[in-house]
Design a protein around this motif. Sequence first.
Motif, mmCIF file in Angstrom:
data_model
loop_
_atom_site.group_PDB
_atom_site.id
_atom_site.type_symbol
_atom_site.label_atom_id
_atom_site.label_comp_id
_atom_site.label_asym_id
_atom_site.label_seq_id
_atom_site.Cartn_x
_atom_site.Cartn_y
_atom_site.Cartn_z
ATOM 1 N N GLU A 15 0.825 -1.208 0.000
ATOM 2 C CA GLU A 15 0.000 0.000 0.000
ATOM 3 C C GLU A 15 0.860 1.259 0.000
ATOM 4 O OE1 GLU A 15 -2.703 -0.099 3.261
ATOM 5 O OE2 GLU A 15 -4.006 -1.619 2.358
ATOM 6 N N LYS A 16 1.913 1.268 0.815
ATOM 7 C CA LYS A 16 2.782 2.439 0.870
ATOM 8 C C LYS A 16 3.533 2.636 -0.435
ATOM 9 C CE LYS A 16 3.544 2.620 5.877
ATOM 10 N NZ LYS A 16 4.558 2.614 6.959
ATOM 11 N N PHE A 17 3.954 1.535 -1.050
ATOM 12 C CA PHE A 17 4.661 1.639 -2.336
ATOM 13 C C PHE A 17 3.743 2.227 -3.394
ATOM 14 C CE2 PHE A 17 6.101 0.100 -6.429
ATOM 15 C CZ PHE A 17 7.477 0.225 -6.370
ATOM 16 N N VAL A 25 11.805 -3.696 -7.055
ATOM 17 C CA VAL A 25 10.549 -3.457 -6.337
ATOM 18 C C VAL A 25 10.692 -3.886 -4.880
ATOM 19 C CG1 VAL A 25 8.087 -4.012 -6.241
ATOM 20 C CG2 VAL A 25 9.204 -3.703 -8.450
ATOM 21 N N LEU A 26 11.351 -5.022 -4.626
ATOM 22 C CA LEU A 26 11.590 -5.445 -3.246
ATOM 23 C C LEU A 26 12.437 -4.410 -2.503
ATOM 24 C CD1 LEU A 26 12.258 -9.294 -3.492
ATOM 25 C CD2 LEU A 26 10.260 -8.133 -2.548
ATOM 26 N N THR A 27 13.432 -3.855 -3.178
ATOM 27 C CA THR A 27 14.228 -2.787 -2.564
ATOM 28 C C THR A 27 13.343 -1.601 -2.218
ATOM 29 O OG1 THR A 27 16.229 -3.446 -3.756
ATOM 30 C CG2 THR A 27 16.166 -1.209 -2.901
ATOM 31 N N GLY A 28 12.416 -1.282 -3.120
ATOM 32 C CA GLY A 28 11.487 -0.177 -2.866
ATOM 33 C C GLY A 28 10.584 -0.449 -1.674
ATOM 34 N N THR A 85 1.111 4.118 -3.095
ATOM 35 C CA THR A 85 0.685 5.499 -2.864
ATOM 36 C C THR A 85 1.843 6.486 -2.951
ATOM 37 O OG1 THR A 85 0.901 5.155 -0.461
ATOM 38 C CG2 THR A 85 -1.273 4.833 -1.443
ATOM 39 N N ALA A 86 3.068 5.968 -3.009
ATOM 40 C CA ALA A 86 4.231 6.849 -3.107
ATOM 41 C C ALA A 86 4.308 7.469 -4.498
ATOM 42 C CB ALA A 86 5.510 6.072 -2.811
ATOM 43 N N GLY A 87 4.705 8.731 -4.548
ATOM 44 C CA GLY A 87 4.866 9.382 -5.843
ATOM 45 C C GLY A 87 6.049 8.827 -6.605
ATOM 46 N N THR A 88 7.168 8.687 -5.931
ATOM 47 C CA THR A 88 8.373 8.090 -6.501
ATOM 48 C C THR A 88 9.035 7.228 -5.433
ATOM 49 O OG1 THR A 88 9.781 9.956 -5.859
ATOM 50 C CG2 THR A 88 8.792 10.025 -8.067
ATOM 51 N N VAL A 89 9.718 6.178 -5.893
ATOM 52 C CA VAL A 89 10.500 5.331 -5.001
ATOM 53 C C VAL A 89 11.848 5.115 -5.678
ATOM 54 C CG1 VAL A 89 10.669 3.136 -3.777
ATOM 55 C CG2 VAL A 89 8.419 4.178 -4.138
ATOM 56 N N GLU A 90 12.835 5.892 -5.291
ATOM 57 C CA GLU A 90 14.134 5.825 -5.955
ATOM 58 C C GLU A 90 14.994 4.722 -5.338
ATOM 59 O OE1 GLU A 90 16.043 9.615 -6.051
ATOM 60 O OE2 GLU A 90 14.860 10.254 -7.786
ATOM 61 N N VAL A 91 15.549 3.899 -6.224
ATOM 62 C CA VAL A 91 16.422 2.806 -5.806
ATOM 63 C C VAL A 91 17.730 2.911 -6.590
ATOM 64 C CG1 VAL A 91 14.448 1.321 -5.302
ATOM 65 C CG2 VAL A 91 15.548 1.178 -7.538
ATOM 66 N N GLU A 92 18.740 2.205 -6.110
ATOM 67 C CA GLU A 92 20.030 2.164 -6.787
ATOM 68 C C GLU A 92 20.366 0.729 -7.153
ATOM 69 O OE1 GLU A 92 22.630 5.930 -5.147
ATOM 70 O OE2 GLU A 92 22.885 3.974 -4.191
ATOM 71 N N ARG A 93 20.986 0.565 -8.320
ATOM 72 C CA ARG A 93 21.430 -0.760 -8.740
ATOM 73 C C ARG A 93 22.657 -0.607 -9.620
ATOM 74 N NH1 ARG A 93 17.383 -2.818 -11.940
ATOM 75 N NH2 ARG A 93 18.585 -2.652 -13.852
ATOM 76 N N LEU A 94 23.577 -1.545 -9.494
ATOM 77 C CA LEU A 94 24.768 -1.540 -10.342
ATOM 78 C C LEU A 94 24.399 -2.096 -11.707
ATOM 79 C CD1 LEU A 94 27.820 -0.986 -10.447
ATOM 80 C CD2 LEU A 94 28.182 -3.382 -9.752
ATOM 81 N N THR A 95 24.606 -1.310 -12.760
ATOM 82 C CA THR A 95 24.320 -1.729 -14.127
ATOM 83 C C THR A 95 25.624 -1.779 -14.918
ATOM 84 O OG1 THR A 95 24.003 0.497 -15.023
ATOM 85 C CG2 THR A 95 22.109 -0.523 -13.920
#
Length: 252
Positions: A130-132, A193-196, A134-144
């Motif tokens: 629910e929190k994810f 998404v799990l990180t978020g 309703t959030a406007g943005t959920v910024e995560v980091e990943r090594l690409t």
Amino acid sequence: MQRVRVRYAKRGRLRFTSHRDISRAVERAVRRAGIPVAFSAGFSPHPKISYAGAAPTGVASEAEYLELGLTEPCDPDRIRAELDASLPPGLDVIDVVEARSGALADRLEGSAWELRLPGADAELARVAVEKFLTAGTVEVERLTKKGMRRFDAREAVLTLASEGTAAQVPGQSCVILRMVVRHMTPAVRPDDVLTGLRLVADFAPPVPPEVTRLAQGPLDAVSGEPADPLDLDRDTMRGGEAEPAGAHGAGQ
């Protein structure tokens, strides 16, 4: 040159196989099945086999796709049966159609995923979802491949839901997350998404998730779910008669 498109599954222990090893297994299976695959020109010819939207290593999938270029016309049903028999168990051919027009990769607009989270708390998962959402943005980091990237994981998620299931292990609960994620650059993966979920609600499964891609394809405007990307290649009935063989190949 005839082109055929193949849908195959990556199941069981084969989920841990790298894409390079899967490519080698497909090339061996094509040779073993006697499929007349075409080769590129040049100093080091290679079989004309291309892949679209391959799932990451460690992820199972019911919807992987590849395209074969052939030197002579072949029956898609024969290719499906013989290629499936030549691949190792866990790489299973589901469908084969003759390619008609357009690029297969352009049709893969989104994926449907299922994540099994053994030992996770169902109520905590529900609150985190629910929190994810309703959030406007959920910024995560990943090594690409281009280094560490920071991006919005929320924007790509079209649907996300959680549910509890009967415990497969006595005394251990299990949560299932289901999501539809739009394909973007950089790609938003289930682990993003799990990180978020951890960032917005401190929700983290106690053990690594079991991830399966259920489908990928063009996003249906009504349901929002991925449709079958091979539908546009299938034979259609017009005026009560099948489309003439070879009519689609004019100009190719």
